[in-house]
Structure formats: C-alpha cells, structure tokens
Motif scaffolding. Structure first.
Motif, mmCIF file in Angstrom:
data_model
loop_
_atom_site.group_PDB
_atom_site.id
_atom_site.type_symbol
_atom_site.label_atom_id
_atom_site.label_comp_id
_atom_site.label_asym_id
_atom_site.label_seq_id
_atom_site.Cartn_x
_atom_site.Cartn_y
_atom_site.Cartn_z
ATOM 1 N N THR A 19 0.828 -1.282 -0.131
ATOM 2 C CA THR A 19 -0.202 0.052 0.004
ATOM 3 C C THR A 19 0.798 1.158 0.046
ATOM 4 O O THR A 19 0.603 2.286 -0.738
ATOM 5 C CB THR A 19 -0.680 -0.123 1.192
ATOM 6 N N LEU A 20 1.994 1.342 0.843
ATOM 7 C CA LEU A 20 2.893 2.399 0.907
ATOM 8 C C LEU A 20 3.554 2.584 -0.338
ATOM 9 O O LEU A 20 3.605 3.566 -1.120
ATOM 10 C CB LEU A 20 3.863 2.110 1.953
ATOM 11 N N TRP A 21 4.467 1.480 -0.882
ATOM 12 C CA TRP A 21 5.479 1.772 -1.764
ATOM 13 C C TRP A 21 4.690 1.791 -3.245
ATOM 14 O O TRP A 21 5.258 2.308 -4.286
ATOM 15 C CB TRP A 21 6.388 0.543 -1.980
ATOM 16 N N SER A 22 3.206 1.052 -3.309
ATOM 17 C CA SER A 22 2.802 1.297 -4.759
ATOM 18 C C SER A 22 1.967 2.507 -4.823
ATOM 19 O O SER A 22 1.477 2.755 -6.018
ATOM 20 C CB SER A 22 1.913 -0.135 -4.955
ATOM 21 N N GLY A 23 1.774 3.167 -3.783
ATOM 22 C CA GLY A 23 0.970 4.323 -3.775
ATOM 23 C C GLY A 23 1.510 5.782 -3.417
ATOM 24 O O GLY A 23 0.870 6.924 -3.846
ATOM 25 N N LEU A 24 2.737 5.761 -2.684
ATOM 26 C CA LEU A 24 3.198 7.033 -2.073
ATOM 27 C C LEU A 24 3.515 7.903 -3.331
ATOM 28 O O LEU A 24 3.635 9.136 -2.998
ATOM 29 C CB LEU A 24 4.514 6.451 -1.192
ATOM 30 N N THR A 50 -4.490 0.305 -3.123
ATOM 31 C CA THR A 50 -4.006 1.426 -2.792
ATOM 32 C C THR A 50 -4.399 2.624 -3.788
ATOM 33 O O THR A 50 -4.750 3.652 -3.641
ATOM 34 C CB THR A 50 -2.524 1.732 -2.477
ATOM 35 N N THR A 51 -4.267 2.163 -5.095
ATOM 36 C CA THR A 51 -4.628 2.859 -6.235
ATOM 37 C C THR A 51 -5.885 3.452 -6.374
ATOM 38 O O THR A 51 -6.578 4.331 -6.476
ATOM 39 C CB THR A 51 -4.141 2.368 -7.551
ATOM 40 N N ALA A 52 -6.778 2.116 -5.938
ATOM 41 C CA ALA A 52 -8.332 2.523 -6.180
ATOM 42 C C ALA A 52 -8.658 3.181 -5.045
ATOM 43 O O ALA A 52 -9.575 4.143 -5.081
ATOM 44 C CB ALA A 52 -8.855 0.956 -6.116
ATOM 45 N N MET A 53 -8.281 3.115 -3.704
ATOM 46 C CA MET A 53 -8.484 3.863 -2.521
ATOM 47 C C MET A 53 -8.268 5.374 -2.845
ATOM 48 O O MET A 53 -8.920 6.330 -2.467
ATOM 49 C CB MET A 53 -8.078 3.320 -1.326
ATOM 50 N N TYR A 54 -6.648 5.616 -3.320
ATOM 51 C CA TYR A 54 -6.542 6.822 -3.674
ATOM 52 C C TYR A 54 -7.337 7.530 -4.402
ATOM 53 O O TYR A 54 -7.601 8.935 -4.339
ATOM 54 C CB TYR A 54 -5.029 6.817 -4.384
ATOM 55 N N SER A 55 -7.826 6.975 -5.650
ATOM 56 C CA SER A 55 -8.588 7.643 -6.545
ATOM 57 C C SER A 55 -10.066 8.083 -6.375
ATOM 58 O O SER A 55 -10.510 9.032 -6.668
ATOM 59 C CB SER A 55 -8.841 6.562 -7.885
ATOM 60 N N THR A 56 -10.473 7.622 -5.119
ATOM 61 C CA THR A 56 -11.740 7.860 -4.358
ATOM 62 C C THR A 56 -11.409 8.686 -3.083
ATOM 63 O O THR A 56 -12.208 9.879 -3.091
ATOM 64 C CB THR A 56 -12.471 6.681 -4.128
ATOM 65 N N TYR A 57 -10.578 8.459 -2.214
ATOM 66 C CA TYR A 57 -10.770 9.180 -0.975
ATOM 67 C C TYR A 57 -9.134 9.687 -0.733
ATOM 68 O O TYR A 57 -8.650 10.433 0.169
ATOM 69 C CB TYR A 57 -10.582 8.217 -0.033
ATOM 70 N N GLY A 58 -8.335 10.001 -1.740
ATOM 71 C CA GLY A 58 -7.104 10.525 -1.628
ATOM 72 C C GLY A 58 -5.924 9.916 -0.774
ATOM 73 O O GLY A 58 -6.072 8.404 -0.422
#
Length: 393
Positions: free
Chosen positions: A223-228, A350-358
């Motif tokens: 989650t960290l290293w694929s999304g940071l 993590t990418t799916a979560m980031y696209s919706t909730y940052g």
C-alpha cells in the motif's frame, strides 16, 4: 572477515540482485512504453508478468531445494535468469518482453532458495542473525532497484538496466559456484512428495498464522510503496521521479536497521519482536498519512514501516525454519506465497482507494492491514497458550 560472514554477504547479494529483476521495471515503465509504442493500459502487464512468474516459481521451483544441492540450484537459476534479462533487454515486441519477464520472475525465486540455504548453513544460535543479514538483501533489492534503475535509464536508456542485471547475475553465479559449499542438507524425496508436504503445511497452525501475518504485513507494505508516489507527485509538492526515488533511501535505512531483529529471534524472543513491530507498523501510518503538510513526517513513517516489516519478516522465517528443519525450502516457499498475494492486494487496493479518497484513504487502508496482522498475531498467541494449558492438565 570469516567464511560464514562472506557466505552471508554473498547470499544477501544474490537476494538483492535476483529480486531486483522483478522490480526494476517499475520506475522505467513510461520509457518502455514510449520505446515500444505501448498504450498506458498495457504497461501494467509488464509488472504483472514478473509477479505471475514469481508466484508460479514459489510453488514449482522453491521446493526443489529440499531435493537437490542448493548450491547448484543457485548457479543454475542465476544463469538462466541472466538469459531472461538479456532477452528482455533486446525485446522489440510486447509479447517477447512479457515472455522474458515471466521467465525472469519464475527464476527470481532463487531468493527463497538462498534464504533457506543460508539458514541451514548456520548454527541454530546464529540462524536469526543470518536471516537478518540475508533478507536485508531482499529489501535492498526491492527499494534500491527503484533508485538505481531510474538513474541508469536516465543515462543510457531502460535496456541498460537489464544488461547490468545480466552481468551481475552471471558474476554471482560464478561466485556461488566458487565460494559456497556443497549442500549436504538436502532431503531425499520425490518431487511429488515434496509438493504434497508443501500442501500439508497450509493445515498447520504456526505456518498458517505466520503466513496470514505476512499476507497483511506485505499488503500494508505494498500500500505504501505502490501508492506513495501519487501524493508526492501532486500538489503541493510536485516532486519529480528522481526526488520521489530518494524516499526509497529512507526505507532502506529502516529495513537495514531491523537486521538486528534476528539476534532477538536467536534469543527466543521472535514472537515478542513480531508483536512490537506490528504495533510500530500500525503507528507508522499516522506519520505517513501527513503527506499533505510534512515530508519529514513521511520520512519518519517510511523508516518506521520498513523497520517493522523487516523485523516481522525475519522473525516469521526464523520460527518457520526452526519448526521445519530439513524442509526449509518448502516452508519458506509456501510462506512467500502469502507475501506475494499480500503485496498484490496492497498494490491494487491503494490506487483504487487513492482515486476515491486520496492519500488519507490509502493511509487508513495501510493501517487497517497492519491492525489485521496484529489481530492474527494476538489470536495465534492465545491459541498456543490454550494448547499449552490443555497439555498441562
């Protein structure tokens, strides 16, 4: 430098370079896409190919270490992997590149053969220390490859990354043949028997609990290293690829610092180290989640997270190799299946979560994975305690 130390460092180097063959593509995906004329939608397959090959290798190749001389397995797999990365370096079609990277991922499981071999070369009182050093090579390869691959690609193009890996793999194969002893710990069994025993491991309490901890542990790591990179490249920081890559250095500092966790495991405190490190993992997300206003907090969180991940990873492998002497290859190979699946889940989620909730959403997700690992650890301890009480009655 003692012979044992030289062997540990060589096996750590093998782990670092072998795992780099999977992760080296990540920072140069855009360059590969431009060179081969690929649409963005196809770039994900370049990473997926290596991961798919790796997962297959964990099941089919790693158990061979319980049958054959692991020194020769190391030499053979490293040499074949060199051929795979050479093929990747000259690929001019997507199908050829994907085929090469699938082969490379399949052979990258030489990492697990090296780890199991290292544990069997060590005395029981030195096993944790050895695991700490050798598995530090894995983290060094995962994080360091992102920094070095980006630099090489900037100077000489993405193909130079795979050419360099081919040279390193062949050099390590030669050194393994010259410096490592013949493996005298291999178990005489048929391939079918070894695979059957691997399947039976999934019904054992210790193996299943440590595997589930690894699943959630590396989901948090992924989650960290694929999304940071996403919030670092966005407002207000707008960091470029090279600057983002420097955060990998912070991760290396944390991971290498945790090499001492092996000493704790050797003294019989592997389980306590696991619990404490999982608490630290969960807390680290409170710091990493502050990316909107403080890069220093992110650095602190990255160091803490990678320290915690390495400490738990070493402790898990120490417990499993101690519980399964003579079958260390199968035990580590099976355990790493949980690692692979957890990493994939973290990278996807993590990418799916980031696209919706940052990044706030991604941070909550990473913290939730850490808490799940902590819950598995707590339940596992309770089950062991209850079993001991029942046996005493």
């Amino acid at each position: 430098m003692t012979t044992a130390t030289r062997r540990r460092l060589l096996l750590a180097a093998i782990c670092a370079v072998a795992v780099s063959t999977i992760y080296a593509a990540q920072p140069v995906l855009a360059r590969i896409g431009d060179d081969l004329g690929l649409p963005e939608a196809d770039l994900g397959w370049i990473v997926t190919a290596g991961q798919l090959g790796y997962l297959i290798g964990l099941v089919l190749l790693v158990p061979l270490g319980d049958m054959f001389d692991r020194r020769l397995l190391l030499v053979g797999h490293l040499s074949l992997a060199a051929g795979g990365v050479l093929l990747a370096s000259v690929a001019d079609r997507l199908w050829l590149l994907l085929s090469a990277l699938t082969l490379v991922g399949l052979l990258a499981v030489v990492v697990q053969t090296a780890v199991s071999y290292a544990t069997d070369l060590s005395s029981p009182t030195e096993r944790g220390h050895t695991l700490g050093i050798v598995t530090s090579g894995v983290i060094l390869g995962i994080l360091g490859s992102r920094v070095l691959a980006g630099g090489l690609a900037a100077l000489w193009g993405w193909r130079s990354v795979y050419l360099m890996l081919a040279v390193l793999l062949l050099a390590l194969a030669y050194l393994a043949l010259r410096l490592l002893p013949t493996d005298l710990h291999s178990e005489r069994a048929t391939y079918g028997q070894v695979l059957l025993r691997l399947g039976r491991l999934f019904r054992e309490g210790l193996f299943l609990s440590r595997g589930l901890i690894a699943f959630f542990l590396f989901a948090s790591f992924g989650t960290l290293w694929s999304g940071l990179a996403l919030p670092l490249a966005a407002e207000p920081w707008n960091l470029n690829t090279a600057q983002i890559g420097l955060f990998g250095v912070a991760g290396l500092a944390g991971a290498l610092g945790a090499a001492r966790a092996g000493r704790r495991a050797d003294s019989g405190r592997a389980d306590i180290v696991t619990g404490a490190a999982l608490v630290l993992l969960a807390v680290s997300w409170a710091a990493t989640g502050q990316v909107a206003w403080s890069l220093w907090m992110v650095v602190v969180g990255v160091v803490a997270l990678d320290f915690a991940v390495q400490a738990v990873h070493v402790s898990n492998q120490h417990l499993l190799t101690t519980a399964h002497p003579g079958r260390t290859s199968s035990a580590i190979g099976g355990y790493m299946i949980f690692y692979s699946l957890g990493s994939a889940l973290g990278a996807t989620a993590t990418t799916a979560m980031y696209s919706t909730y940052g990044w706030a959403g991604s941070s909550v997700l990473g913290g939730a994975f850490a808490l799940c690992a902590l819950a598995v650890w707590a339940v596992g301890r309770r089950v062991v305690t209850d079993d001991r009480r029942s046996a005493a009655v």
